[in-house]
Write a protein that holds these residues in place. Structure first.
Motif, PDB file in Angstrom:
ATOM      1  N   ARG B  49      38.499   7.799  13.743  1.00 14.28           N
ATOM      2  CA  ARG B  49      38.133   6.430  13.378  1.00 14.28           C
ATOM      3  C   ARG B  49      38.762   5.426  14.326  1.00 14.28           C
ATOM      4  N   LYS B  53      36.852   2.833  16.724  1.00 17.71           N
ATOM      5  CA  LYS B  53      37.129   1.393  16.619  1.00 17.71           C
ATOM      6  C   LYS B  53      37.362   0.782  17.996  1.00 17.71           C
ATOM      7  N   ARG B  57      34.964  -2.175  19.290  1.00 23.50           N
ATOM      8  CA  ARG B  57      35.557  -3.495  19.588  1.00 23.50           C
ATOM      9  C   ARG B  57      35.241  -3.902  21.020  1.00 23.50           C
ATOM     10  N   GLU B 118      32.962   1.996  11.787  1.00 25.67           N
ATOM     11  CA  GLU B 118      33.188   1.108  12.930  1.00 25.67           C
ATOM     12  C   GLU B 118      31.866   0.713  13.591  1.00 25.67           C
TER      13      GLU B 118
END
Lengths: 223, 223
Positions: B49, B53, B57, B118
Motif C-alpha cells: 500500500r 501511495k 501521489r 490509493e
C-alpha cells in the motif's frame, strides 16, 4: 527492535527507493533527509549487493542464450555500474547533501573508485562469452587518463571502447542526449548493441538503447 | 525474530521483487516458491500500500501542474490498478501457482474485486482536476457487464471510455500490442494522453504510451 516511528520511516523510504528504481520518481535532487539512515543501511548491509546480483545474473542468463556475431557489444555505464563511488557518498551524507561538483571531481581525480563486485563478475562472464564490451561514461575527456588507470586497478583490464564526454564535441549537459548520440555512432560504425546496463534510466532509454537493458540500483542520485 | 536463513530469503526475495518492478526480470511464469510467504507479507503488511501511495501521489503531483485542454485523458489499467484481485490470489498461493484461466475467469465473473485504495484516491483527484479518465482493460467483451457493475460497486462511478478486448476485432493474445493499438485509436480520435498508470510494463510502454507513465507494484504475475 524498531520503534513504530522508525518502522514507518523504513516503509516509506522503501517506497521512495522503489519509486526511483521503477522510474516513477524522476528529476529528484537529493535523498529525503529522513531516509539517510535507511539508504546507508540499504547500501552497506547486503540488500544493495543482492539487488545488483539479481540484475547481473539476469543479464548473463540473457546473454548466454544469444546467437552471437562478431559485431555484438554489451554497453556498461561507468559510475555506480562498473565503479562505485560509495566512499565519496559515505562522506557526503549518502545522497542527502546537494551534489557538490568540485568535491566530486576531486574524488574522481583520486582514481580510488572500486569495482562493484557483481558487475565485475558480469563483465568477466560477458567477455568469456566472446562479447565485446563498450564503456559509455559520463566522465569528461580531461578525466580519461585517471579513469583508465582506475578501471585497470579495479579489475577491468580490457575493453573494445571507452567513451568519455568531450565538451568540445558535445556541449550539452544532458545524459540522455549524450548517451543516445554515442549509441547512434556505435551502430553507425557497425556494432550491434545486444545489451546495455546502467544505474540510471537515462543510460538505458532512447535511441538504440540495446536489445535488452538492465537497470542496476542507485538510490544516491538522479541524472 | 527471523532466523539467519529466513533473513537470506527475505533479502533475495526483495531483490526478485525489485527486479520485477524495475523491468529487469521479464516473462516470468510464477513467483519463486521460496518467496511465497515474503510476497504475502509484502501485500498484506503495508509495504504494498505504501509503495502504491508513492506512485499515485507522484501521478497527482504531476497532473496538477499541467496546462490542461479538454481533450486530455489519463489512462488507467483495470486489474491490479483500479481493482484488486487479491482475494483470488490469496486463495491460489500468492502467485506461486501457475495461472489458472478457468478459476480466474470464475473469480472475475463474481464481480467482487475491490478498489485499490490509493488508485481510488488518484482517480478522484484526477477527475477533480477536470481530466477525463479512460479505463483500458485486459477483460474481454463478454466480461464487460460484470466489470461495469464491479467498477461502480468499487467506487468508480464514471469514465470517458471503458475499453475491453474484443476477440473479434483483435485476435492476438499480446497485451503490449493490444494496448498500443487502442492508444493509437484514442489519439486518432483526438485525445491527448497526458498520463498512463498500470501495474504491468506492457501497460506503459509502446506507441503513444503517454506523456508520463506510472508503474504500480505487482509481484503476483507478469503479462
Amino acid at each position: 527492535m524498531k520503534t513504530g516511528s522508525d518502522s514507518d520511516v523504513d516503509v516509506s523510504c522503501a517506497s521512495w527507493r522503489l519509486g526511483v528504481e521503477a522510474h516513477n520518481l524522476i528529476n529528484w535532487q537529493t535523498v529525503p533527509l529522513k531516509c539517510q539512515e535507511y539508504i546507508a543501511s540499504y547500501l552497506l548491509d547486503g540488500q544493495y549487493r543482492s539487488d545488483s546480483k539479481t540484475v547481473c545474473r539476469e543479464a548473463y542468463f540473457y546473454a548466454k542464450k544469444l546467437n552471437l556475431t562478431n559485431r555484438d557489444i554489451f554497453i556498461f555505464d561507468v559510475d555506480e555500474t562498473l565503479l562505485s563511488n560509495l566512499p565519496y557518498f559515505a562522506n557526503h551524507g549518502f545522497g542527502v547533501e546537494p551534489h557538490n561538483k568540485t568535491a566530486f571531481s576531486k574524488w574522481v581525480a583520486s582514481g580510488e573508485a572500486f569495482a562493484l563486485p557483481e558487475t565485475l563478475k558480469l563483465y568477466n562472464k560477458i567477455l568469456s562469452l566472446g562479447i565485446k564490451v563498450v564503456f559509455l561514461s559520463e566522465r569528461r575527456l580531461d578525466q580519461k587518463d585517471v579513469l583508465v588507470k582506475n578501471l585497470k586497478d579495479a579489475g577491468y583490464p580490457t575493453w573494445e571502447k571507452l567513451i568519455v564526454r568531450d565538451p568540445a564535441s558535445f556541449g550539452g549537459d544532458d545524459t540522455f542526449e549524450y548517451k543516445s548520440a554515442e549509441r547512434v555512432k556505435l551502430v553507425g560504425s557497425g556494432y550491434r548493441i545486444i545489451g546495455n546496463i546502467g544505474d540510471q534510466w537515462s543510460d538505458i532509454v532512447g535511441r538504440y538503447k540495446g536489445f535488452r537493458t538492465f537497470k542496476l540500483p542507485n538510490p544516491l542520485y538522479y541524472s
